[in-house]
Enzyme design. Sequence first.
Site, PDB file in Angstrom:
ATOM      1  N   GLY A  23       0.940  -1.189   0.037  1.00 45.39           N
ATOM      2  CA  GLY A  23      -0.067  -0.163   0.245  1.00 45.39           C
ATOM      3  C   GLY A  23       1.036   0.883   0.166  1.00 45.39           C
ATOM      4  O   GLY A  23       1.987   1.176  -0.785  1.00 45.39           O
ATOM      5  N   CYS A  24       0.326   2.349   0.708  1.00 44.34           N
ATOM      6  CA  CYS A  24       1.122   3.162   0.538  1.00 44.34           C
ATOM      7  C   CYS A  24       2.550   3.525   1.157  1.00 44.34           C
ATOM      8  O   CYS A  24       2.390   2.752   1.871  1.00 44.34           O
ATOM      9  CB  CYS A  24      -0.089   4.152   1.209  1.00 44.34           C
ATOM     10  SG  CYS A  24       1.045   6.118   1.876  1.00 44.34           S
ATOM     11  N   PHE A  25       3.726   3.613   0.998  1.00 43.55           N
ATOM     12  CA  PHE A  25       4.490   3.398   1.309  1.00 43.55           C
ATOM     13  C   PHE A  25       5.550   4.339   1.938  1.00 43.55           C
ATOM     14  O   PHE A  25       6.242   4.037   2.856  1.00 43.55           O
ATOM     15  CB  PHE A  25       5.599   3.405  -0.001  1.00 43.55           C
ATOM     16  CG  PHE A  25       5.997   4.565  -0.408  1.00 43.55           C
ATOM     17  CD1 PHE A  25       5.937   5.741  -0.547  1.00 43.55           C
ATOM     18  CD2 PHE A  25       6.387   4.481  -2.161  1.00 43.55           C
ATOM     19  CE1 PHE A  25       5.640   7.351  -1.698  1.00 43.55           C
ATOM     20  CE2 PHE A  25       5.801   5.651  -2.805  1.00 43.55           C
ATOM     21  CZ  PHE A  25       5.950   6.875  -2.296  1.00 43.55           C
ATOM     22  N   TRP A  26       4.419   6.045   2.591  1.00 48.25           N
ATOM     23  CA  TRP A  26       5.027   6.670   3.432  1.00 48.25           C
ATOM     24  C   TRP A  26       4.980   5.386   4.718  1.00 48.25           C
ATOM     25  O   TRP A  26       6.152   5.250   6.246  1.00 48.25           O
ATOM     26  CB  TRP A  26       4.096   7.478   4.413  1.00 48.25           C
ATOM     27  CG  TRP A  26       4.134   8.777   3.443  1.00 48.25           C
ATOM     28  CD1 TRP A  26       5.108   8.737   1.418  1.00 48.25           C
ATOM     29  CD2 TRP A  26       3.132   9.680   2.650  1.00 48.25           C
ATOM     30  NE1 TRP A  26       4.385  10.024   1.180  1.00 48.25           N
ATOM     31  CE2 TRP A  26       3.368  10.137   1.293  1.00 48.25           C
ATOM     32  CE3 TRP A  26       2.098   9.515   2.761  1.00 48.25           C
ATOM     33  CZ2 TRP A  26       2.390  11.210   0.877  1.00 48.25           C
ATOM     34  CZ3 TRP A  26       0.552  10.647   2.517  1.00 48.25           C
ATOM     35  CH2 TRP A  26       1.682  11.430   1.621  1.00 48.25           C
ATOM     36  N   ASP A  83      -7.017   3.091   0.516  1.00 53.46           N
ATOM     37  CA  ASP A  83      -6.220   3.721  -1.256  1.00 53.46           C
ATOM     38  C   ASP A  83      -6.510   2.283  -2.264  1.00 53.46           C
ATOM     39  O   ASP A  83      -6.178   1.116  -1.866  1.00 53.46           O
ATOM     40  CB  ASP A  83      -4.099   2.901  -0.914  1.00 53.46           C
ATOM     41  CG  ASP A  83      -3.848   4.671  -0.008  1.00 53.46           C
ATOM     42  OD1 ASP A  83      -3.904   5.440  -0.012  1.00 53.46           O
ATOM     43  OD2 ASP A  83      -2.886   4.225   0.758  1.00 53.46           O
TER      44      ASP A  83
END
Length: 172
Positions: A25-28, A104
């Site tokens: 998913g979102c890499f942050w 996401d």
Amino acid sequence: MTHALRCGEAAMTEPTTETATFAAGCFWGIEDAFRKTPGVIDAVSGYIGGRLDNPTYEDVCYRDTGHAEAVEVTFDPNEVSFEQLLKQFRELHDPTQVDRQGPDVGSQYRSAIFTHSPEQQAAAEQWKQALNDSGTLPRPVATQIAPATTFYRAEEYHQRYFEKTGRSACHI
């Protein structure tokens, strides 16, 4: 000039490092979590698994490049094993979701392990099989396992995003 060790001196050895690449998913949030893991030397946000050289965030989000948002993890296998990183990867996301994590949605948010050696490939396959055999998940594991291709570092504003912005929430 050579240096002989005296009795009781330990030989200095170069640190050993390996690379692992995870998409969840979102890499942050994934980058932030791996960065805080003992034995992890570095974690970098980027893109992997697509058809376009040097993709940008806009390319990955708004064009069909085939890339996943991912985190490349450099680690010391003497301090943390690939199997321990796989366990953490499982805890950071829902591996049964297809092309999404939380809010996401899209193939860039897929669950994937990009392997850097035959040993990582075998460990990832064993991890996936064990999860599927456990009977604890509502659906089969959707995590893709594939050999690592070129990893493209994301734009600088994505690196250490939580540290830079003071945010501390993501889908994880």
